[in-house]
Design an enzyme around this catalytic site. Structure first.
Site, PDB file in Angstrom:
ATOM      1  N   THR A 168      48.715  32.162 -80.221  1.00  0.00           N
ATOM      2  CA  THR A 168      49.835  33.126 -80.259  1.00  0.00           C
ATOM      3  C   THR A 168      49.768  33.825 -79.050  1.00  0.00           C
ATOM      4  O   THR A 168      48.556  34.297 -78.318  1.00  0.00           O
ATOM      5  CB  THR A 168      49.591  33.660 -81.617  1.00  0.00           C
ATOM      6  OG1 THR A 168      50.532  34.988 -81.499  1.00  0.00           O
ATOM      7  CG2 THR A 168      48.058  34.742 -81.401  1.00  0.00           C
ATOM      8  N   HIS A 199      33.645  33.250 -89.570  1.00  0.00           N
ATOM      9  CA  HIS A 199      32.322  33.149 -89.355  1.00  0.00           C
ATOM     10  C   HIS A 199      31.538  32.405 -90.539  1.00  0.00           C
ATOM     11  O   HIS A 199      30.329  32.146 -90.284  1.00  0.00           O
ATOM     12  CB  HIS A 199      31.698  34.721 -89.572  1.00  0.00           C
ATOM     13  CG  HIS A 199      30.781  34.921 -88.672  1.00  0.00           C
ATOM     14  ND1 HIS A 199      29.834  34.027 -87.940  1.00  0.00           N
ATOM     15  CD2 HIS A 199      29.879  36.249 -88.252  1.00  0.00           C
ATOM     16  CE1 HIS A 199      28.864  34.600 -87.511  1.00  0.00           C
ATOM     17  NE2 HIS A 199      29.103  35.592 -87.612  1.00  0.00           N
TER      18      HIS A 199
END
Length: 409
Positions: A328, A380
Site C-alpha cells: 500500500t 507476530h
C-alpha cells in the site's frame, strides 16, 4: 411475467444492496438490458433482464439489502415508455407512434462507421438518435462496453460526469440540519470497517520500520524511463521496483508469504501481490498475479489496468481474490509514516510513504538524499522479529542497489 432475481454473486457473497435502479415501473426493457445495479462487499454488479417487455413493479428500494435468489422486480409483456425520455408526451404524433412500435425498426441506421461498431441496446440507440448524440462519444459503465439508455442520458445531461460521480449520486442523500451531517455508510464501507476491526482483534499485529535511500532507483528510472516507454508503451514507475523487491524478499523469507489455517501455517508457493488502490467507494486491493513471472513492463501494465478498473468501478471479484501479500502506498497522498493494517488472512503488508529530501550521513559527509520511510506490519503469531526485520532490510538493500534487484528478478 418474468421475475428479476438476485443472481449468484460469488461463493462468499450471499447478499447485496440496491445501489441504483436503472429502470422504473412502466419503462420498456430489452432482453439483456441492465435493470439494477447491486453493491456487494467488494464490487458492484449490474443485473440484466432475461426477458423483453415492460417493468411492472420494483419489489425493493434503493438502499435495501437483498439476498441471492430474492425476487426484486417483475417484467411484464407489452411496451412502455423509454426509460430516460421524460419528454416523450410532448412529441409529435408520428414520433409517439414510433415509440409504441419500437420493433418496427430493430436495426438502427447510424450516420458513421464508428457508431456501427458501437455495441448498444436498441433503446439506447433510439434515445441517442433523438438527442443527436454520437454513440461512439459515450463512455459506457458496462465493463463489456455496451451502451445503455442510462449512459446516453448521463452523457446528454452531464458529459463530464464520471462513474464515481454517478455512483455517489445514487447513494442515500445525507441528512444535514446545519450542525451535523448524518450519512449512511455504504455496504463496502461497512464491510471495510468490520474486516479491519476483525483483523485488529484476531491477529497479533506488529509493525517494524526502515528507511530507503531512493537515489539510485530515481536515477535509474530517470535514465531509462523514455526508452522504457518507447519499448513497452507503459510508463516506468516505482511500484514495479517495489513489487520485484518484495517478491525477492518473500522467496528468502517464506513465512511472510503465508497464512494461518486453524492450527496450521500455510506457506504460499506463489506470489500474487495485492496493490491497494483508493477509490470513491473505499480502498480496494486488486491482485497482480504471478508477479515473480512478470517483468517490469508487465507489472507496470498490470497495475495500470487494475487501477483504472478500480477507479471506473469495474473490478471483478476475481481481480481481488487470493492475494498472498499486499503493498500500500500512502505516499501518493503525502503520508510520511504510518502503520498499515493487515489485509484479510495475509500475515504481512508493506507500507510505502512519500519521498522526502533529508540530510543523511554518507560516509564522513552529510548529504541531502531523497528518503522514504517504509513499514512492514506483520502477524507476530507467524513471523518473528528476525524474519520481519530481515525481510524489510532486504527490500531496502535491493532498492538501494537496483542492479542487484535486476539480478534477483
Amino acid at each position: 411475467m418474468a421475475d428479476i432475481i438476485v443472481p449468484e454473486l460469488a461463493e462468499s457473497i450471499t447478499e447485496g444492496t440496491i445501489a441504483q435502479w436503472l429502470k422504473q415501473p412502466g419503462d420498456t426493457i430489452e432482453k439483456g438490458e441492465f435493470i439494477v445495479e447491486l453493491e456487494t462487499d467488494k464490487v458492484n454488479v449490474e443485473v440484466i433482464s432475461e426477458e423483453a417487455g415492460v417493468v411492472s413493479e420494483l419489489l425493493a428500494a434503493e438502499g435495501d439489502t437483498v439476498q441471492v435468489g430474492q425476487v426484486i422486480a417483475r417484467v411484464g409483456a407489452g411496451s412502455g415508455s423509454a426509460a430516460s425520455a421524460p419528454a416523450a408526451e410532448t412529441k409529435a404524433p408520428e414520433a409517439s407512434a414510433q415509440t409504441e412500435a419500437p420493433k418496427a425498426a430493430p436495426v438502427a441506421v447510424e450516420t458513421t462507421s464508428e457508431q456501427d461498431r458501437t455495441i448498444a441496446s436498441p433503446a439506447a440507440r433510439k434515445l441517442a438518435r433523438e438527442k443527436g448524440i454520437n454513440l461512439s462519444e459515450i463512455s459506457p459503465v458496462d465493463p463489456m462496453g455496451r451502451v445503455r439508455v442510462q449512459d446516453v442520458s448521463a452523457h446528454s445531461t452531464a458529459p463530464a460526469a464520471t462513474k464515481a460521480a454517478i455512483t455517489t449520486a445514487a447513494t442515500a442523500t445525507p441528512e444535514d440540519d446545519g450542525r451535523f451531517t448524518r450519512e449512511k455508510m455504504s455496504r463496502r464501507r461497512q464491510t471495510i470497517a468490520s474486516r479491519l476491526l476483525e483483523v485488529r482483534q484476531s491477529t497479533a499485529m506488529l509493525t517494524t520500520f526502515n528507511e530507503i535511500d531512493m537515489t539510485n532507483v530515481m536515477a535509474l528510472r530517470s535514465r531509462k524511463k523514455d526508452k522504457f516507454f518507447d519499448d513497452h508503451d507503459v510508463r516506468l514507475g516505482f511500484m514495479s521496483f517495489f513489487t520485484k523487491a518484495v517478491v525477492a524478499a518473500l522467496k528468502k523469507y517464506p513465512y511472510v508469504n503465508s497464512q494461518i489455517d486453524g492450527d496450521y501455517i500455510v506457506k504460499n508457493n506463489f506470489y500474487d501481490i495485492g496493490i491497494a488502490v483508493s477509490t470513491e467507494g473505499g480502498l480496494v486491493v486488486p491482485i497482480v498475479r504471478d508477479a515473480d513471472r512478470k517483468n517490469f513492463a508487465e507489472i507496470e501494465d498490470n497495475i495500470g489496468q487494475l487501477a483504472k478498473k478500480a477507479r471506473d468501478n469495474k473490478l471483478a471479484l476475481s481481480d481481488m481474490s487470493g492475494g498472498s501479500f499486499t503493498i500500500t502506498n500512502g505516499g501518493v497522498f503525502g503520508s510520511l509514516l504510518s502503520t498499515p493494517i493487515l489485509n484479510g488472512t495475509q500475515v504481512g503488508i508493506l507500507g510505502m510513504h512519500t519521498i522526502q529530501k533529508r540530510p543523511i550521513a554518507v560516509g564522513e559527509e552529510i548529504q541531502i538524499r531523497p528518503m522514504m520511510y517504509v513499514a512492514l506490519s506483520y502477524d507476530h503469531r507467524v513471523i518473528d522479529g528476525k524474519d520481519s526485520v530481515g525481510f524489510l532490510k532486504m527490500v531496502k538493500e535491493l532498492l538501494e542497489s537496483p542492479e542487484d534487484l535486476m539480478l534477483n528478478s
